[in-house]
Design a protein around this motif. Structure first.
Motif, mmCIF file in Angstrom:
data_model
loop_
_atom_site.group_PDB
_atom_site.id
_atom_site.type_symbol
_atom_site.label_atom_id
_atom_site.label_comp_id
_atom_site.label_asym_id
_atom_site.label_seq_id
_atom_site.Cartn_x
_atom_site.Cartn_y
_atom_site.Cartn_z
ATOM 1 N N SER A 1 -18.188 -51.423 4.823
ATOM 2 C CA SER A 1 -19.183 -51.757 3.833
ATOM 3 C C SER A 1 -18.773 -53.136 3.217
ATOM 4 N N ALA A 2 -17.411 -53.315 2.939
ATOM 5 C CA ALA A 2 -16.934 -54.409 2.441
ATOM 6 C C ALA A 2 -17.270 -55.744 3.172
ATOM 7 N N ILE A 3 -16.856 -55.628 4.352
ATOM 8 C CA ILE A 3 -17.059 -56.535 5.412
ATOM 9 C C ILE A 3 -18.746 -56.992 5.339
ATOM 10 N N VAL A 4 -19.301 -56.060 5.778
ATOM 11 C CA VAL A 4 -20.972 -56.198 5.877
ATOM 12 C C VAL A 4 -21.251 -57.052 4.380
ATOM 13 N N ALA A 5 -21.052 -56.381 3.154
ATOM 14 C CA ALA A 5 -21.618 -56.949 2.159
ATOM 15 C C ALA A 5 -21.143 -58.392 2.044
ATOM 16 N N THR A 6 -19.711 -58.484 2.110
ATOM 17 C CA THR A 6 -19.090 -59.652 1.675
ATOM 18 C C THR A 6 -19.759 -60.872 2.749
ATOM 19 N N VAL A 7 -19.925 -60.559 4.033
ATOM 20 C CA VAL A 7 -20.409 -61.609 5.040
ATOM 21 C C VAL A 7 -21.958 -61.971 4.755
ATOM 22 N N PRO B 1 -22.544 -77.455 -7.208
ATOM 23 C CA PRO B 1 -21.656 -77.215 -8.141
ATOM 24 C C PRO B 1 -22.615 -77.130 -9.486
ATOM 25 N N MET B 2 -23.785 -77.634 -9.506
ATOM 26 C CA MET B 2 -24.456 -77.507 -10.722
ATOM 27 C C MET B 2 -25.032 -76.309 -10.644
ATOM 28 N N VAL B 3 -25.686 -75.414 -9.642
ATOM 29 C CA VAL B 3 -26.036 -74.175 -9.521
ATOM 30 C C VAL B 3 -25.018 -73.010 -9.281
ATOM 31 N N ARG B 4 -23.748 -73.296 -9.254
ATOM 32 C CA ARG B 4 -22.831 -72.327 -8.947
ATOM 33 C C ARG B 4 -22.938 -70.939 -9.553
ATOM 34 N N PRO B 5 -23.178 -71.036 -11.040
ATOM 35 C CA PRO B 5 -23.449 -69.664 -11.723
ATOM 36 C C PRO B 5 -24.684 -68.961 -11.160
ATOM 37 N N ALA B 6 -25.749 -69.777 -10.746
ATOM 38 C CA ALA B 6 -26.757 -68.737 -10.292
ATOM 39 C C ALA B 6 -26.335 -68.375 -9.032
ATOM 40 N N ALA B 7 -25.850 -69.316 -7.833
ATOM 41 C CA ALA B 7 -25.297 -68.614 -6.725
ATOM 42 C C ALA B 7 -24.429 -67.486 -6.838
ATOM 43 N N ILE C 1 -24.675 -65.319 -9.068
ATOM 44 C CA ILE C 1 -25.296 -64.206 -9.516
ATOM 45 C C ILE C 1 -25.990 -63.633 -8.083
ATOM 46 N N LEU C 2 -26.429 -64.671 -7.491
ATOM 47 C CA LEU C 2 -27.121 -64.144 -6.080
ATOM 48 C C LEU C 2 -26.096 -63.659 -5.285
ATOM 49 N N TRP C 3 -24.949 -64.051 -5.014
ATOM 50 C CA TRP C 3 -24.026 -63.489 -4.365
ATOM 51 C C TRP C 3 -23.722 -61.932 -4.515
ATOM 52 N N LEU C 4 -23.614 -61.540 -5.971
ATOM 53 C CA LEU C 4 -23.421 -60.424 -6.528
ATOM 54 C C LEU C 4 -24.547 -59.412 -6.218
ATOM 55 N N LEU C 5 -25.700 -60.069 -6.378
ATOM 56 C CA LEU C 5 -26.849 -59.084 -6.378
ATOM 57 C C LEU C 5 -27.025 -58.779 -4.580
#
Lengths: 312, 294, 419
Positions: free
Chosen positions: B91-97, B206-212, B214-218
């Motif tokens: 799961s960690a692999i799948v979710a990270t990739v 770099p300017m949208v890194r925070p939004a990215a 969040i997207l990564w987390l979601l």
């Protein structure tokens, strides 16, 4: 291809290379999405349409049957039953959920509230939990003989409920799982939208003598129109596809038919039953397309309805 | 709707203003919120109560409502029934990739949709958004056949590949890039002779890194919790993801042991809870900002 | 694990060794995937085999239907386990496409045939003669009952006396009424579908299909099926049933807590009860079923054609299912051997179960197994069975009357068969 500049765009002075780079880059950057989506999304969808016109069982070859599957589906009481269940569970979970979320967002929007971080976190945690985990926990809570909920009801002097047995009770139980998982998330979204409402509007309303409750209905709700539409559409798309909650709720034996009377079998479960229990790929694909049309229809109706309600 | 002022500043501003009109929240507000909080947390507590007792403690009236001593016991039974460590790793692999690819590709596509001009841009973007309405189940039968043709049944790639892109991510990144990156910045980079990819890499991203982030987390959460498709396509234990393994625990044997079921649930949920505690604040902020932008 | 060499099985053991003894696979790093449903009671033996033969076996267990569905999916995809259990309810479905299984004749499996009950062996043979699987246990039917609850209700607790209470199913219902009138707080049976319908249905010579005819359905007229339904309805209407669907968590809880007094018991059910309700040891005993006879369940172990380790898989199966090891499983778990030469050995005849109050379970189930006869199960056996079970479930839940449920069940069976 000639130089067609996009209308409206403030065309900067750039070299031919720059323009080419922009154009080619544009396509190149969106290409991965379209390639992957094409392969794993679009092709399957179109293929589903083709399959839906065939009779196709496990370990056998497809035979073309034209629209027979569709005619059969519309005459299949199990389909209408599943459609009703899906709709019912969606309504029972969404309407109270939205009202509750609006209310909670309103409460959380108190500016001088202490412990904001904790309360917001409490809104978030149910949502990060997997549906499967939620299902397992709530199935134990809604057990007939030894479930916590029935113990509670009995302690309050009420009758215990055989949650799985009837349509209404099973729908309520399943909706509870959905609500638990999504109310907080929607609260956060609504809260965000509330905070973006210009304060002047409240000031004006307050000067007009509107109390907090009046302000809520005359300022907050109309201002949240777009967000409410968004939340409703998202919940429609999710609600029409509801699968895991009823699956887990049914345990292992009766899960896929949604109980002995199919009392909580949803469309997604019905699709799964036909596709991966009976291995009727043609019929299952037909259900999939009808489900898609239903979702599309619902989203549109939703959009129109919510617009109108919010406008009035 | 875009908003450039940092949210914190806005909050302090409103706090000051509204303060004039009414005093702080009353006790009723707190009562409501505490009830909501308890309802939110209770299932987690219950999960642990069952996981630390056993079936017999739950299957009686009145049921046990305090944590018991059997948690570790139940956890070890989980590992006896299914290779949960392997499943968690999968799961960690799948979710990270999935999260990493989706975020990167979504940022790239979002950049193109927001800042580059090319033929059919708007139509294509509408198409992307429209795909969000397509139910997963619609393509599942052919998807299974395609996966089979590719020889990927029981292979983690079967879950990873379809997840590499997501319409929601593209939409999300486009909205953030459109809002957070002024056209002038792009133009300036262009005048400097930067290629569009270079602009993306060193200016836009770099300017949208925070939004990215969040997207990564979601996306990570979504991939971790995905169940419908993995259940169909991952049949062998070495390919189980955590969710499939959890279902497996529930099914294993005729013998139902709620204690073990719930211990499994705790194991699968715990990483997410920890994640929520660590990054919850940012996640909440991100979700809320995204909501306003959408 | 200690060996229990059984005198009576020496011959068949020889036969079995002759069949595959030539080629025990020597590979060090062979890993076999074995898929089954529920507990087969083979786990200890498999562990022993792993140690002795240096191979690794991954067991994946799923729910009953889920297992067979996953197996079908995997056969389609060609990504298969090396060994797969196929239960009799799904037998015909899988046997219809024998080419997706390894024909075990290539390993000389036909030599094993005399070892097993004819009809159990035949269940693993497709119409073209392909041997797709080797039989595990037989599920001869008896009745498990709670002595403590019977005593509380003023009923006898001695197995013979209890058997005498219910020579036939009408008497069984009457006994249930007596039990219910005593108000012990428990119900007589767990469910009408599991402990009445299934048993009566399985006591006939035919079920849903005409013998050996996959195209002729007789469920609507087969007197045995009608009787099974009517008896189940009578049980529900007399308030005998706890209305707990079998294999659900509530059922497990009810079993442990004594919420019902009688449970229809094919031999493998003993394994289940001991696993699910270990604290009830000594509170159960076993009587014969009304009208005697009947088999419920039975599994073949198969080797899918796409397995890379067919030889190793077959070796394990043949090893696991020899009479001596089936005897071990029986003694440990209760699943009854499908190898008749064991039945009259003292090992079986003298075997009693502590858990079931010293009941002579060897004798009981040997007798019941000897009385068994083949019953044809058609390709959609399970699909039909589910609808009848659901129909009774609707009556139990009070959603439909008996007549309504019969009508809706027939309609639902037709819908299910359309597929």
């Amino acid at each position: 291809m000639a130089t067609t500049s996009t209308p409206g765009g403030a065309a900067p002075r750039t070299s031919l290379w720059g323009r080419l780079d922009e154009r080619i880059g544009g396509y190149a950057y969106i290409a991965p999405f379209f390639i992957v989506f094409g392969l794993f999304g679009l092709i399957p969808i179109l293929f589903t349409a083709w399959v839906s016109l065939h009779q196709w069982g496990a370990l056998s070859d497809p035979t073309f049957v034209s629209f027979d599957n569709y005619a059969r589906l519309l005459a299949d009481p199990r389909f209408w039953n599943a459609a009703f269940n899906t709709l019912s569970i969606w309504v029972i979970s969404t309407v109270p959920q939205l009202i509750l979320a609006l209310f909670l967002a309103h409460v959380l929007n108190e500016t001088l509230l202490r412990g904001k971080g904790i309360f917001r976190m409490a809104m978030l945690v149910p949502n990060i939990t997997s549906v499967l985990a939620v299902g397992i926990v709530f199935s134990s809570i809604f057990g007939r003989d030894y479930g916590l909920m029935n113990f509670l009801l009995e302690s309050l002097g009420l009758n215990r409920v055989d949650w799985q047995a009837s349509q209404p009770s099973s729908h309520v139980a399943i909706s509870t799982m959905v609500m638990w998982r999504w109310t907080g998330y929607n609260t956060l979204i609504l809260l965000a939208a509330m905070q973006a409402i210009p304060r002047d509007l409240y000031e004006v309303a307050a000067m007009d003598g509107a109390g907090r409750l009046r302000q809520f209905f005359t300022v907050t709700v109309p201002q949240l129109r777009n967000t409410i539409i968004f939340v409703t559409i998202v919940s429609t798309i999710g609600g029409m596809q509801i699968f895991t909650e009823p699956l887990v709720f049914g345990g292992t034996q009766q899960a896929i038919t949604g109980g002995a009377a199919r009392q909580y079998q949803t469309l997604a479960l019905f699709l799964y039953e036909q596709g991966f229990r009976n291995f009727q790929f043609g019929y299952a694909s037909t259900i999939a397309w009808v489900l898609f049309i239903v979702i599309l229809g619902f989203s549109v109706v939703n959009l129109l309805l919510t617009r109108r309600i919010a406008r009035d | 709707m875009t908003r450039t002022a940092p949210p914190v500043a806005e909050e302090t501003r409103t706090r000051r203003r509204v303060g004039r009109y009414h005093a702080g929240p009353g006790i009723g507000t707190y009562v409501v919120l505490v009830i909501a909080l308890l309802l939110s947390i209770f299932p987690f507590y219950w999960m642990f109560v069952v996981a630390s007792n056993g079936t017999d403690a739950i299957n009686r009236i009145p049921p046990e409502i305090m944590p018991g001593p059997n948690f570790l016991d139940n956890v070890s039974k989980v590992f006896e029934r299914v290779a949960m460590d392997r499943a968690m790793l999968n799961s960690a692999i799948v979710a990270t990739v999935v999260a990493s690819f989706q975020t990167f590709l979504a940022a790239l596509a979002g950049f193109a949709f927001a800042k580059l001009r090319f033929r059919g841009r708007n139509v294509l973007f509408v198409f992307v958004v429209a795909t969000m309405m397509v139910p997963l189940q619609l393509g599942v039968v052919p998807l299974f056949m395609i996966t089979k043709e590719l020889g990927l049944v029981n292979n983690l790639l079967a879950v990873i590949l379809p997840g590499l892109v997501g319409a929601f991510g593209v939409f999300w990144m486009r909205q953030h890039i459109a809002g957070a990156v002024p056209d002038e910045v792009i133009q300036a980079a262009r005048v400097d002779g930067a290629s569009s990819f270079r602009t993306f890499r060193s200016v836009v991203f770099p300017m949208v890194r925070p939004a990215a982030a969040i997207l990564w987390l979601l996306t990570f959460l979504g991939a971790w919790n995905d169940f419908f498709w993995p259940l169909i396509v991952l049949g062998k234990p070495e390919s189980f993801t955590a969710q499939v393994a959890l279902r497996q625990i529930q099914n294993t044997a005729y013998v139902t042991d709620f204690g073990v079921d719930m211990a499994g649930t705790v194991i699968v949920t715990l990483p997410l809870l920890i994640l929520a505690l660590v990054v919850g604040r940012q996640l909440i902020k991100g979700i809320m900002e995204g909501a306003v932008k959408g | 694990m200690r060996k229990n060499r059984v005198f009576g099985v020496a011959m068949s053991g020889l036969l079995a060794t002759a069949a595959f003894g030539a080629a025990p696979v020597a590979a060090q790093d062979v890993t076999l995937d074995l898929w089954n449903f529920g507990a087969m009671g083979l786990e200890e033996l498999i562990t022993q085999y792993e140690a002795e033969h240096g191979i690794k076996v991954n067991i994946v267990q799923r729910g009953y239907d889920e297992h067979h569905e996953a197996l079908l999916t995997s056969l389609m995809a060609g990504e298969v386990p090396d060994i797969a259990a196929v239960e009799v309810g799904y037998n015909s479905l899988f046997k219809a496409t024998p080419q997706v299984f390894t024909d075990l004749r290539q390993f000389g499996a036909e030599a094993l045939e005399p070892t097993y009950l004819d009809w159990r062996w035949a269940q693993g043979v497709a119409t073209d003669g392909t041997i797709i699987g080797i039989p595990t246990d037989v599920g001869g039917i008896a009745m498990c009952f709670r002595t403590d609850l019977f005593e509380a209700a003023g009923l006898p607790t001695d197995p013979d006396e209890v058997s005498a209470l219910w020579p036939d199913w009408d008497a069984f219902i009457e006994t249930g009424k007596t039990f219910t009138a005593a108000n012990t707080g428990a119900k007589f049976i767990d469910s009408a579908g599991g402990s009445v319908y299934n048993l009566v249905k399985n006591q006939g010579t035919e079920k849903y299909y005409a013998p050996n005819d996959p195209d002729t359905l007789i469920y609507e007229t087969n007197p045995q099926n009608l009787k099974a339904w009517a008896t189940a309805v009578a049980a529900i209407e007399a308030g005998l049933s706890a209305n707990i669907s079998q294999f659900s968590p509530e059922w497990n809880a009810g079993m442990a807590n004594g919420d019902f007094a009688v449970l229809g018991c094919p031999a493998w059910m003993m394994n289940y009860i001991q696993g699910q309700a270990p604290d009830t040891a000594g509170k159960w005993n076993i009587a014969s079923a009304p009208e005697k006879g009947g088999n419920w369940g039975g599994t073949q172990l198969t080797v899918p054609a796409a397995s890379d380790n067919a030889q190793a898989a077959y070796d394990l199966i043949a090893w696991l299912l020899t009479p001596e090891r089936q005897l071990e499983v029986f003694k440990l778990h209760g699943n009854f051997p499908s190898t008749p030469e064991l039945y009259d050995t003292p090992e079986i005849q003298d075997f009693t179960s502590e858990f079931f109050s010293g009941a002579p379970v060897g004798k009981i189930f040997a007798e019941s197994a000897k009385a068994l006869h083949p019953v044809y199960e058609g390709p959609r056996e399970r699909a039909i069975d589910r609808e009848f079970g659901n129909g009774l479930g609707r009556i139990e839940a009070g959603l439909e009357t008996a007549d309504e449920a019969w009508a809706s069940t027939l309609a639902n069976v037709l819908l299910a068969l359309q597929n």
